[in-house]
Design a protein around this motif. Structure first.
Motif, PDB file in Angstrom:
ATOM      1  N   ALA A   1       6.896 -10.332 -12.241  1.00 38.32           N
ATOM      2  CA  ALA A   1       5.476 -10.267 -12.586  1.00 38.32           C
ATOM      3  C   ALA A   1       5.288  -9.522 -13.913  1.00 38.32           C
ATOM      4  O   ALA A   1       4.492  -9.946 -14.762  1.00 38.32           O
ATOM      5  N   LEU A   2       6.012  -8.437 -14.109  1.00 37.57           N
ATOM      6  CA  LEU A   2       5.940  -7.712 -15.379  1.00 37.57           C
ATOM      7  C   LEU A   2       6.454  -8.583 -16.525  1.00 37.57           C
ATOM      8  O   LEU A   2       5.864  -8.610 -17.606  1.00 37.57           O
ATOM      9  N   TYR A   3       7.544  -9.303 -16.285  1.00 40.06           N
ATOM     10  CA  TYR A   3       8.112 -10.192 -17.309  1.00 40.06           C
ATOM     11  C   TYR A   3       7.098 -11.264 -17.702  1.00 40.06           C
ATOM     12  O   TYR A   3       6.846 -11.498 -18.888  1.00 40.06           O
ATOM     13  N   GLU A   4       6.492 -11.916 -16.700  1.00 37.13           N
ATOM     14  CA  GLU A   4       5.527 -12.975 -16.988  1.00 37.13           C
ATOM     15  C   GLU A   4       4.305 -12.452 -17.741  1.00 37.13           C
ATOM     16  O   GLU A   4       3.714 -13.168 -18.544  1.00 37.13           O
ATOM     17  N   ALA A   5       3.957 -11.203 -17.480  1.00 32.53           N
ATOM     18  CA  ALA A   5       2.806 -10.601 -18.157  1.00 32.53           C
ATOM     19  C   ALA A   5       3.177 -10.040 -19.527  1.00 32.53           C
ATOM     20  O   ALA A   5       2.318  -9.530 -20.236  1.00 32.53           O
ATOM     21  N   GLY A   6       4.472 -10.129 -19.890  1.00 32.91           N
ATOM     22  CA  GLY A   6       4.930  -9.589 -21.172  1.00 32.91           C
ATOM     23  C   GLY A   6       4.979  -8.073 -21.189  1.00 32.91           C
ATOM     24  O   GLY A   6       4.938  -7.453 -22.252  1.00 32.91           O
ATOM     25  N   LYS A   7       5.090  -7.459 -20.006  1.00 32.48           N
ATOM     26  CA  LYS A   7       5.059  -5.996 -19.916  1.00 32.48           C
ATOM     27  C   LYS A   7       6.368  -5.384 -19.434  1.00 32.48           C
ATOM     28  O   LYS A   7       6.441  -4.174 -19.225  1.00 32.48           O
ATOM     29  N   LEU A   8       7.400  -6.194 -19.236  1.00 35.75           N
ATOM     30  CA  LEU A   8       8.684  -5.669 -18.773  1.00 35.75           C
ATOM     31  C   LEU A   8       9.462  -5.140 -19.966  1.00 35.75           C
ATOM     32  O   LEU A   8       9.737  -5.874 -20.917  1.00 35.75           O
TER      33      LEU A   8
ATOM     34  N   SER B   1      10.265   0.326 -18.318  1.00 36.16           N
ATOM     35  CA  SER B   1       9.343   0.047 -17.217  1.00 36.16           C
ATOM     36  C   SER B   1       9.764   0.832 -15.986  1.00 36.16           C
ATOM     37  O   SER B   1      10.929   0.826 -15.593  1.00 36.16           O
ATOM     38  N   VAL B   2       8.808   1.504 -15.395  1.00 37.78           N
ATOM     39  CA  VAL B   2       9.060   2.246 -14.161  1.00 37.78           C
ATOM     40  C   VAL B   2       8.741   1.316 -13.000  1.00 37.78           C
ATOM     41  O   VAL B   2       7.624   0.814 -12.885  1.00 37.78           O
ATOM     42  N   LEU B   3       9.740   1.082 -12.169  1.00 38.60           N
ATOM     43  CA  LEU B   3       9.581   0.165 -11.034  1.00 38.60           C
ATOM     44  C   LEU B   3       9.380   0.957  -9.749  1.00 38.60           C
ATOM     45  O   LEU B   3       9.955   2.029  -9.573  1.00 38.60           O
ATOM     46  N   THR B   4       8.593   0.400  -8.858  1.00 41.84           N
ATOM     47  CA  THR B   4       8.308   1.057  -7.583  1.00 41.84           C
ATOM     48  C   THR B   4       8.971   0.363  -6.401  1.00 41.84           C
ATOM     49  O   THR B   4       9.110   0.945  -5.335  1.00 41.84           O
ATOM     50  N   GLY B   5       9.325  -0.915  -6.588  1.00 44.21           N
ATOM     51  CA  GLY B   5       9.864  -1.696  -5.482  1.00 44.21           C
ATOM     52  C   GLY B   5       8.765  -2.277  -4.620  1.00 44.21           C
ATOM     53  O   GLY B   5       9.022  -2.934  -3.627  1.00 44.21           O
ATOM     54  N   GLU B   6       7.514  -2.034  -5.025  1.00 46.93           N
ATOM     55  CA  GLU B   6       6.376  -2.556  -4.272  1.00 46.93           C
ATOM     56  C   GLU B   6       5.729  -3.684  -5.059  1.00 46.93           C
ATOM     57  O   GLU B   6       5.664  -3.644  -6.281  1.00 46.93           O
ATOM     58  N   PHE B   7       5.260  -4.687  -4.328  1.00 50.79           N
ATOM     59  CA  PHE B   7       4.600  -5.809  -4.973  1.00 50.79           C
ATOM     60  C   PHE B   7       3.709  -6.490  -3.954  1.00 50.79           C
ATOM     61  O   PHE B   7       4.131  -6.782  -2.839  1.00 50.79           O
ATOM     62  N   ASP B   8       2.468  -6.705  -4.344  1.00 51.71           N
ATOM     63  CA  ASP B   8       1.532  -7.425  -3.473  1.00 51.71           C
ATOM     64  C   ASP B   8       1.515  -8.880  -3.903  1.00 51.71           C
ATOM     65  O   ASP B   8       1.150  -9.188  -5.040  1.00 51.71           O
ATOM     66  N   ASP B   9       1.916  -9.759  -3.010  1.00 49.15           N
ATOM     67  CA  ASP B   9       1.885 -11.186  -3.318  1.00 49.15           C
ATOM     68  C   ASP B   9       0.438 -11.625  -3.523  1.00 49.15           C
ATOM     69  O   ASP B   9      -0.452 -11.198  -2.780  1.00 49.15           O
ATOM     70  N   PRO B  10       0.196 -12.465  -4.523  1.00 48.65           N
ATOM     71  CA  PRO B  10      -1.166 -12.944  -4.744  1.00 48.65           C
ATOM     72  C   PRO B  10      -1.664 -13.698  -3.518  1.00 48.65           C
ATOM     73  O   PRO B  10      -0.905 -14.408  -2.864  1.00 48.65           O
ATOM     74  N   GLU B  11      -2.934 -13.535  -3.239  1.00 51.36           N
ATOM     75  CA  GLU B  11      -3.511 -14.185  -2.069  1.00 51.36           C
ATOM     76  C   GLU B  11      -4.430 -15.333  -2.451  1.00 51.36           C
ATOM     77  O   GLU B  11      -5.240 -15.778  -1.644  1.00 51.36           O
ATOM     78  N   GLU B  12      -4.287 -15.833  -3.678  1.00 48.73           N
ATOM     79  CA  GLU B  12      -5.143 -16.943  -4.093  1.00 48.73           C
ATOM     80  C   GLU B  12      -4.725 -18.218  -3.366  1.00 48.73           C
ATOM     81  O   GLU B  12      -3.554 -18.412  -3.031  1.00 48.73           O
ATOM     82  N   ALA B  13      -5.685 -19.038  -3.112  1.00 49.52           N
ATOM     83  CA  ALA B  13      -5.439 -20.283  -2.392  1.00 49.52           C
ATOM     84  C   ALA B  13      -4.666 -21.267  -3.273  1.00 49.52           C
ATOM     85  O   ALA B  13      -4.854 -21.303  -4.487  1.00 49.52           O
ATOM     86  N   ALA B  14      -3.817 -22.032  -2.643  1.00 50.73           N
ATOM     87  CA  ALA B  14      -3.067 -23.057  -3.366  1.00 50.73           C
ATOM     88  C   ALA B  14      -4.013 -24.176  -3.787  1.00 50.73           C
ATOM     89  O   ALA B  14      -4.940 -24.530  -3.052  1.00 50.73           O
TER      90      ALA B  14
END
Length: 128
Positions: free
Chosen positions: A64-71, A75-88
């Protein structure tokens, strides 16, 4: 093919070695699955000593950081990630499937036309 054998522990922290198989994430459609596999291998191994690693989501967080151009290397990583809940978008998926089927039908029709005897019209793709 990252594994525990490719990580050395130095005074500044872990150092990854043996990178000749690294891939360009922007040019490889399998880059995320490879990252997820490798991070999963590392989490499984080191999770023997720190069980919380087995439930971390570092690969998704990094991607997600890579895709956003922020990796970055910092980068400080937490190991936590919330999967997007947008509808397909089912309609978009169906359009892609139909376009792929149409492309395949055109490809098959061209192949049939090449194999057809001279002067004979090949059948349309939907008639096959």
């Amino acid at each position: 093919d990252l594994s525990e054998f490719n990580v050395l522990l130095g005074p500044e922290g872990p150092v990854i070695i043996d990178l000749p198989q690294a891939v360009d994430a922007a040019a490889n459609s399998h880059a995320f699955s490879m990252l997820e596999r490798d991070v999963g291998n590392m989490s499984a191994y080191f999770g023997q000593f720190a069980p919380e690693l087995k439930y971390s989501k570092y690969a998704k967080e990094m991607w997600a950081l890579y895709e956003a151009g922020k990796l970055t290397p910092d980068s400080v990583l937490t190991g936590e990630f919330d999967d997007p809940e947008e509808a397909a978008d089912i309609d978009a998926v169906m359009r892609e499937i139909k376009a792929t089927l149409a492309d395949e039908a055109r490809r098959l029709a061209l192949l049939d036309a090449e194999d057809a005897p001279a002067g004979e019209e090949p059948p349309p793709p939907w008639a096959q």
